[in-house]
Design a protein around this motif. Structure first.
Motif, PDB file in Angstrom:
ATOM      1  N   LEU A  23      36.957  40.265  36.123  1.00 23.88           N
ATOM      2  CA  LEU A  23      38.416  40.239  36.264  1.00 23.88           C
ATOM      3  C   LEU A  23      38.929  38.832  35.972  1.00 23.88           C
ATOM      4  N   LEU A  48      33.002  32.448  40.640  1.00 24.56           N
ATOM      5  CA  LEU A  48      34.459  32.393  40.515  1.00 24.56           C
ATOM      6  C   LEU A  48      34.846  31.117  39.787  1.00 24.56           C
ATOM      7  N   LEU A 107      29.217  34.446  44.590  1.00 23.18           N
ATOM      8  CA  LEU A 107      29.133  35.545  45.576  1.00 23.18           C
ATOM      9  C   LEU A 107      27.880  36.346  45.266  1.00 23.18           C
ATOM     10  N   GLY A 125      38.164  40.837  45.492  1.00 24.49           N
ATOM     11  CA  GLY A 125      39.304  41.510  44.870  1.00 24.49           C
ATOM     12  C   GLY A 125      40.121  42.373  45.806  1.00 24.49           C
ATOM     13  N   GLU A 126      39.740  42.393  47.082  1.00 24.62           N
ATOM     14  CA  GLU A 126      40.424  43.294  48.017  1.00 24.62           C
ATOM     15  C   GLU A 126      41.811  42.770  48.411  1.00 24.62           C
ATOM     16  N   ALA A 154      41.531  34.176  40.943  1.00 20.33           N
ATOM     17  CA  ALA A 154      40.403  33.543  40.251  1.00 20.33           C
ATOM     18  C   ALA A 154      39.829  34.498  39.203  1.00 20.33           C
TER      19      ALA A 154
HETATM   20  N1  CMP Z   1      36.764  30.713  47.726  1.00 18.58           N
HETATM   21  C1  CMP Z   1      36.495  31.998  47.639  1.00 18.58           C
HETATM   22  N2  CMP Z   1      35.455  32.500  48.300  1.00 18.58           N
HETATM   23  C2  CMP Z   1      35.151  33.807  48.212  1.00 18.58           C
HETATM   24  N3  CMP Z   1      35.837  34.676  47.470  1.00 18.58           N
HETATM   25  C3  CMP Z   1      36.890  34.238  46.794  1.00 18.58           C
HETATM   26  C4  CMP Z   1      37.281  32.864  46.832  1.00 18.58           C
HETATM   27  N4  CMP Z   1      38.353  32.726  46.050  1.00 18.58           N
HETATM   28  C5  CMP Z   1      38.631  33.934  45.534  1.00 18.58           C
HETATM   29  N5  CMP Z   1      37.763  34.843  45.983  1.00 18.58           N
HETATM   30  C6  CMP Z   1      37.690  36.259  45.613  1.00 18.58           C
HETATM   31  O1  CMP Z   1      37.817  36.320  44.209  1.00 18.58           O
HETATM   32  C7  CMP Z   1      38.773  37.297  43.926  1.00 18.58           C
HETATM   33  C8  CMP Z   1      39.520  37.126  42.662  1.00 18.58           C
HETATM   34  O2  CMP Z   1      40.424  38.193  42.559  1.00 18.58           O
HETATM   35  P1  CMP Z   1      41.435  38.490  43.770  1.00 18.58           P
HETATM   36  O3  CMP Z   1      42.481  37.439  43.806  1.00 18.58           O
HETATM   37  O4  CMP Z   1      41.821  39.889  43.691  1.00 18.58           O
HETATM   38  O5  CMP Z   1      40.535  38.328  45.068  1.00 18.58           O
HETATM   39  C9  CMP Z   1      39.744  37.193  45.083  1.00 18.58           C
HETATM   40  C10 CMP Z   1      38.826  37.033  46.256  1.00 18.58           C
HETATM   41  O6  CMP Z   1      38.365  38.276  46.689  1.00 18.58           O
END
Ligand code: CMP
Length: 370
Positions: free
Chosen positions: A124, A143, A161, A168-169, A180
């Motif tokens: 994404l 990310l 991760l 993404g939730e 991100a």
């Molecule tokens: N620092 C972080 N640590 C863990 N997960 C993250 C972090 N920053 C972004 N994310 C995950 O990365 C995803 C990118 O897409 P979303 O914004 O939908 O949701 C975001 C979070 O779920």
């Protein structure tokens, strides 16, 4: 089966090739591709024997039953309850999935689908609208801030991760854009929940309700009274709900655990093993109790002829209420009964142990008055 046939066929081809190369004149310990089929010491051509290398067929760590993939390919409404439960049980491998209540786990298993991405694939992109969220079944993702994700393999400390995480939730629930870009660091197996299914099956309402319950509960705990709202929200999102049945051990050694446990409903006992062998006041107390005991039932000390320690242990066992030390008593009972040549279950349940205990105690009391 297909895989087995393919391997056999490949190795038979290899055998033919080697035979034409006058293989018999050369001492080759392996037949065909050595990691697949092993041929023990070829000395005589008549004793050629194919044997399988079983490790080739062992389930690997990332193994996912084919049935799960088949079920998750079906539309949610076509999945039977039994199928959904099967998917739910397989998804227990994913730690972030476990953090949901059983009801939510079931609903997620109803709508979830499987996807597999190769290394380097962008899942994404930052700034895009959120249409799904993901659970990592196997592999890892990183990310990044740039839209094409190109900096991921050159960044010094990318946020990675691992298996068991979800992403993404947040944006899906809030209806915001992606914060991100997410890229696969290796071949990665994911379970995906799509926005349409998520809202069509009212998972958002369930999730909000569950988070609300958790938030209110955590906020009400004295320990968190002075914590900021933000910290409590963070805990709410990262904690996990677990159900334990009566008599189940929650943790064997809490000092080695890296989590704290809050009891939202029910009670539990915390047993602490304390070595009192060198404690004088304890010995004095025990002595007093034994004196008292011998006064109220003098036959006990005279008739049993037990040594002090045995009497003391008996006394201790009887001095605690049954329900408090059920497990310890069960262990003790098991030991006692096996010494007496009786047949006891390897793991008696608490209720059963209690019954046996009461029976034994009755017998002992009867014995005393005989
Ligand atoms: N620092 C972080 N640590 C863990 N997960 C993250 C972090 N920053 C972004 N994310 C995950 O990365 C995803 C990118 O897409 P979303 O914004 O939908 O949701 C975001 C979070 O779920």
């Amino acid at each position: 089966m297909k895989k087995m046939c393919k391997i056999l066929w490949e190795d038979l081809q290899e055998q033919k090739r080697l035979e034409t190369d006058n293989m018999t004149s050369v001492k080759l310990p392996f037949f065909g591709r050595k990691e697949r089929i092993f041929l023990p010491q070829i000395k005589n051509k008549k004793h050629f024997k194919l044997s399988f290398n079983t490790s080739k067929f062992r389930a690997s760590k990332d193994h996912l039953p084919l049935r799960v993939i088949q079920i998750t390919r079906k539309r949610p409404e076509w999945r039977t309850e039994e199928e959904v439960k099967f998917v739910q049980s397989c998804l227990q491998e994913i730690e972030s999935y476990q953090s949901y209540s059983l009801r939510l786990q079931f609903l997620l298993a109803k709508v979830i689908r499987f996807e597999w991405f190769e290394r380097g694939r962008v899942i994404l992109k930052k700034g895009h609208c959120s249409i799904s969220f993901y659970f990592i079944y196997f592999g890892s993702v990183a990310l990044t801030d740039d839209e094409d994700g190109s900096s991921i393999f050159t960044a010094l400390y990318p946020v990675v991760l691992q298996k068991g995480a979800k992403f993404g939730e947040d944006s899906l629930l809030k209806g915001t854009r992606r914060v991100a870009t997410v890229v696969c660091m290796e071949d990665t197996k994911l379970f995906v929940v799509d926005k349409d299914d998520f809202f069509a099956h009212k998972l958002d309402e369930e999730l909000q309700e569950e988070l609300c319950c958790r938030y209110n509960f955590i906020k009400g705990v004295n320990f968190f009274a002075k914590w900021s709202k933000r910290s409590i929200v963070t805990i709410t999102n990262s904690c996990k709900m677990e159900k334990f049945h009566y008599g189940q051990v929650i943790t064997k050694d809490i000092t080695n655990s890296d989590s704290i446990i809050l009891i939202s409903k029910g009670t539990c006992e915390i047993l602490r093993l304390v070595d009192l062998t060198a404690c004088l006041s304890y010995h004095k107390w025990v002595h007093q109790q034994l004196m008292y005991l011998s006064k109220i039932s003098p036959c006990l000390t005279r008739k049993t002829g037990a040594v002090g320690r045995k009497r003391f242990e008996d006394f201790l066992r009887k001095s605690f209420p049954v329900q408090v030390l059920t497990n310890l008593k069960a262990r003790d009972l098991k030991c006692n009964m096996s010494q007496g040549g009786q047949n006891v279950n390897r793991h008696p349940t608490a209720a059963r142990a209690k019954r046996i205990n009461q029976k034994l105690e009755k017998q002992q009391i009867g014995g005393r008055f005989r």
